[in-house]
Design a protein around this motif. Structure first.
Motif, PDB file in Angstrom:
ATOM      1  N   LEU A 136       6.842  43.864   5.078  1.00 44.31           N
ATOM      2  CA  LEU A 136       6.911  43.092   6.328  1.00 44.31           C
ATOM      3  C   LEU A 136       5.785  43.472   7.272  1.00 44.31           C
ATOM      4  O   LEU A 136       5.139  42.608   7.879  1.00 44.31           O
ATOM      5  CB  LEU A 136       8.259  43.308   7.023  1.00 44.31           C
ATOM      6  N   ASP A 137       5.545  44.762   7.383  1.00 45.13           N
ATOM      7  CA  ASP A 137       4.488  45.229   8.278  1.00 45.13           C
ATOM      8  C   ASP A 137       3.133  44.673   7.841  1.00 45.13           C
ATOM      9  O   ASP A 137       2.336  44.209   8.671  1.00 45.13           O
ATOM     10  CB  ASP A 137       4.467  46.754   8.281  1.00 45.13           C
ATOM     11  N   ASP A 138       2.872  44.686   6.541  1.00 40.06           N
ATOM     12  CA  ASP A 138       1.586  44.186   6.048  1.00 40.06           C
ATOM     13  C   ASP A 138       1.466  42.676   6.224  1.00 40.06           C
ATOM     14  O   ASP A 138       0.415  42.169   6.636  1.00 40.06           O
ATOM     15  CB  ASP A 138       1.399  44.560   4.580  1.00 40.06           C
ATOM     16  N   PHE A 139       2.523  41.927   5.943  1.00 41.42           N
ATOM     17  CA  PHE A 139       2.451  40.474   6.109  1.00 41.42           C
ATOM     18  C   PHE A 139       2.329  40.101   7.589  1.00 41.42           C
ATOM     19  O   PHE A 139       1.652  39.130   7.933  1.00 41.42           O
ATOM     20  CB  PHE A 139       3.657  39.799   5.461  1.00 41.42           C
ATOM     21  N   ASN A 140       2.952  40.888   8.460  1.00 41.78           N
ATOM     22  CA  ASN A 140       2.766  40.670   9.901  1.00 41.78           C
ATOM     23  C   ASN A 140       1.299  40.834  10.281  1.00 41.78           C
ATOM     24  O   ASN A 140       0.758  40.063  11.099  1.00 41.78           O
ATOM     25  CB  ASN A 140       3.610  41.656  10.705  1.00 41.78           C
ATOM     26  N   VAL A 150      -1.053  30.663   4.541  1.00 43.13           N
ATOM     27  CA  VAL A 150       0.207  30.178   3.969  1.00 43.13           C
ATOM     28  C   VAL A 150       0.887  31.257   3.143  1.00 43.13           C
ATOM     29  O   VAL A 150       2.114  31.452   3.225  1.00 43.13           O
ATOM     30  CB  VAL A 150      -0.038  28.922   3.105  1.00 43.13           C
ATOM     31  N   ASN A 151       0.117  31.973   2.341  1.00 47.71           N
ATOM     32  CA  ASN A 151       0.706  32.994   1.473  1.00 47.71           C
ATOM     33  C   ASN A 151       1.397  34.091   2.277  1.00 47.71           C
ATOM     34  O   ASN A 151       2.415  34.641   1.840  1.00 47.71           O
ATOM     35  CB  ASN A 151      -0.368  33.607   0.576  1.00 47.71           C
ATOM     36  N   ALA A 152       0.855  34.408   3.447  1.00 46.51           N
ATOM     37  CA  ALA A 152       1.472  35.448   4.267  1.00 46.51           C
ATOM     38  C   ALA A 152       2.842  35.004   4.765  1.00 46.51           C
ATOM     39  O   ALA A 152       3.808  35.779   4.730  1.00 46.51           O
ATOM     40  CB  ALA A 152       0.566  35.788   5.445  1.00 46.51           C
ATOM     41  N   TYR A 153       2.949  33.754   5.230  1.00 45.51           N
ATOM     42  CA  TYR A 153       4.250  33.251   5.688  1.00 45.51           C
ATOM     43  C   TYR A 153       5.237  33.172   4.522  1.00 45.51           C
ATOM     44  O   TYR A 153       6.407  33.543   4.657  1.00 45.51           O
ATOM     45  CB  TYR A 153       4.099  31.879   6.337  1.00 45.51           C
ATOM     46  N   THR A 154       4.763  32.697   3.376  1.00 48.48           N
ATOM     47  CA  THR A 154       5.647  32.577   2.215  1.00 48.48           C
ATOM     48  C   THR A 154       6.123  33.945   1.747  1.00 48.48           C
ATOM     49  O   THR A 154       7.317  34.155   1.488  1.00 48.48           O
ATOM     50  CB  THR A 154       4.918  31.859   1.068  1.00 48.48           C
ATOM     51  N   ASN A 155       5.205  34.899   1.657  1.00 42.62           N
ATOM     52  CA  ASN A 155       5.581  36.237   1.197  1.00 42.62           C
ATOM     53  C   ASN A 155       6.478  36.939   2.209  1.00 42.62           C
ATOM     54  O   ASN A 155       7.405  37.665   1.827  1.00 42.62           O
ATOM     55  CB  ASN A 155       4.336  37.077   0.926  1.00 42.62           C
ATOM     56  N   ARG A 156       6.197  36.715   3.505  1.00 40.21           N
ATOM     57  CA  ARG A 156       7.068  37.326   4.516  1.00 40.21           C
ATOM     58  C   ARG A 156       8.464  36.713   4.448  1.00 40.21           C
ATOM     59  O   ARG A 156       9.468  37.410   4.593  1.00 40.21           O
ATOM     60  CB  ARG A 156       6.468  37.176   5.912  1.00 40.21           C
ATOM     61  N   ALA A 157       8.514  35.401   4.203  1.00 41.39           N
ATOM     62  CA  ALA A 157       9.813  34.744   4.052  1.00 41.39           C
ATOM     63  C   ALA A 157      10.578  35.309   2.860  1.00 41.39           C
ATOM     64  O   ALA A 157      11.783  35.597   2.949  1.00 41.39           O
ATOM     65  CB  ALA A 157       9.611  33.240   3.894  1.00 41.39           C
ATOM     66  N   ASN A 158       9.885  35.479   1.735  1.00 42.71           N
ATOM     67  CA  ASN A 158      10.531  36.047   0.545  1.00 42.71           C
ATOM     68  C   ASN A 158      11.074  37.443   0.837  1.00 42.71           C
ATOM     69  O   ASN A 158      12.172  37.813   0.397  1.00 42.71           O
ATOM     70  CB  ASN A 158       9.543  36.113  -0.622  1.00 42.71           C
ATOM     71  N   ALA A 169      13.848  34.049   7.119  1.00 44.12           N
ATOM     72  CA  ALA A 169      13.119  33.510   5.969  1.00 44.12           C
ATOM     73  C   ALA A 169      12.897  32.014   6.134  1.00 44.12           C
ATOM     74  O   ALA A 169      11.786  31.512   5.911  1.00 44.12           O
ATOM     75  CB  ALA A 169      13.896  33.796   4.689  1.00 44.12           C
ATOM     76  N   ILE A 170      13.939  31.304   6.530  1.00 47.34           N
ATOM     77  CA  ILE A 170      13.818  29.844   6.690  1.00 47.34           C
ATOM     78  C   ILE A 170      12.783  29.502   7.752  1.00 47.34           C
ATOM     79  O   ILE A 170      11.979  28.574   7.587  1.00 47.34           O
ATOM     80  CB  ILE A 170      15.199  29.238   7.025  1.00 47.34           C
ATOM     81  N   ALA A 171      12.740  30.268   8.846  1.00 45.38           N
ATOM     82  CA  ALA A 171      11.741  30.024   9.897  1.00 45.38           C
ATOM     83  C   ALA A 171      10.330  30.181   9.345  1.00 45.38           C
ATOM     84  O   ALA A 171       9.425  29.399   9.678  1.00 45.38           O
ATOM     85  CB  ALA A 171      11.971  30.974  11.063  1.00 45.38           C
ATOM     86  N   LYS A 175       7.288  27.321   8.748  1.00 46.07           N
ATOM     87  CA  LYS A 175       5.892  27.456   9.175  1.00 46.07           C
ATOM     88  C   LYS A 175       4.943  27.251   7.990  1.00 46.07           C
ATOM     89  O   LYS A 175       3.908  26.577   8.124  1.00 46.07           O
ATOM     90  CB  LYS A 175       5.666  28.841   9.792  1.00 46.07           C
ATOM     91  N   ALA A 176       5.313  27.805   6.842  1.00 43.92           N
ATOM     92  CA  ALA A 176       4.476  27.640   5.653  1.00 43.92           C
ATOM     93  C   ALA A 176       4.360  26.167   5.279  1.00 43.92           C
ATOM     94  O   ALA A 176       3.283  25.695   4.882  1.00 43.92           O
ATOM     95  CB  ALA A 176       5.042  28.451   4.494  1.00 43.92           C
ATOM     96  N   LEU A 177       5.455  25.415   5.412  1.00 39.96           N
ATOM     97  CA  LEU A 177       5.423  23.989   5.068  1.00 39.96           C
ATOM     98  C   LEU A 177       4.628  23.176   6.082  1.00 39.96           C
ATOM     99  O   LEU A 177       4.052  22.145   5.735  1.00 39.96           O
ATOM    100  CB  LEU A 177       6.848  23.450   4.951  1.00 39.96           C
ATOM    101  N   GLU A 178       4.577  23.639   7.318  1.00 41.04           N
ATOM    102  CA  GLU A 178       3.693  22.984   8.300  1.00 41.04           C
ATOM    103  C   GLU A 178       2.239  23.080   7.834  1.00 41.04           C
ATOM    104  O   GLU A 178       1.456  22.140   8.000  1.00 41.04           O
ATOM    105  CB  GLU A 178       3.824  23.645   9.668  1.00 41.04           C
TER     106      GLU A 178
END
Length: 211
Positions: A136-140, A150-158, A169-171, A175-178
């Motif tokens: 989480l810290d790294d994706f932030n 996009v990959n950062a939002y997707t990986n953070r969601a996962n 995760a849904i939030a 954002k990734a889908l935007e």
């Protein structure tokens, strides 16, 4: 042509050989790229970028042992070569040696703390090691440095989903889908998060969108 001219004037133009290797590599001619890096290293065995660039070619050819040797050489020549550490981290990850990968990505970040790609790579390793807090810290940090990644939002969601934070995760999937509205994988993963929350209708809608 300019690089050819530079080499014709001075056969020991090791940087020109290395740059020509980059050009051949970008064109997909890996053997010619290797030949240029070999010439660069022969002309100046202390030129670290030639070893690092040759390692990238070995990686593309699937020869991780030679890639590792070249990256060790590059780092031995220049212990502050951040992208050599990150490339070696990738080799370790491909070899499934996550501990060494984490160490090298961390070294790269300490030398170049504003490189979003390295945080993304280290976060991925943290996820593979089930270190959700570290991931989480790294994706932030990726999102701080590159807000449209996009990959950062997707990986953070996962990662949030794995921690049980389905709303978070849904939030992030939203954002990734935007940023990538036609990405079927994101719809599928968001569907899983909706299902985990017990919202079968929204889960079904996302699964349909993923097909």
């Amino acid at each position: 042509a300019d690089l050819d001219q530079a080499i014709s004037f001075d056969p020991k133009q090791y940087k020109a050989y290395s740059l020509r290797g980059v050009i051949w590599g970008n064109k997909g001619d890996l053997d010619r790229a290797l030949g240029e890096y070999n010439r660069s290293i022969a002309a100046n065995p202390g030129y670290a970028p030639a070893y690092r660039n040759r390692a990238l070619v070995w990686m593309r050819k699937g020869d991780l042992a030679r890639a590792l040797d070249d990256l060790n050489s590059a780092i031995g020549i220049d212990p502050k070569y951040a992208t050599a550490y990150s490339a070696r981290g990738e080799v370790w990850r491909d070899k499934s040696d996550l501990g060494h990968a984490l160490t090298d990505y961390s070294a790269a970040i300490s030398l170049d703390p504003d490189n979003a790609r390295t945080y993304l790579d280290r976060g991925t390793v943290c996820s593979q090691m089930s270190d959700w807090a570290g991931a989480l810290d790294d994706f932030n940090n990726v999102i701080r440095l590159d807000p449209k990644n996009v990959n950062a939002y997707t990986n953070r969601a996962n990662t949030k989903d794995n921690k049980g934070d389905h709303d978070g995760a849904i939030a992030d999937y939203d954002k990734a889908l935007e940023l990538s509205p036609d990405n079927a994988g994101i719809y599928f993963n968001r569907g899983l998060a909706w299902a985990a929350k017990g919202d079968d209708k929204r889960a079904a809608d996302d699964f349909s969108a993923a097909i």
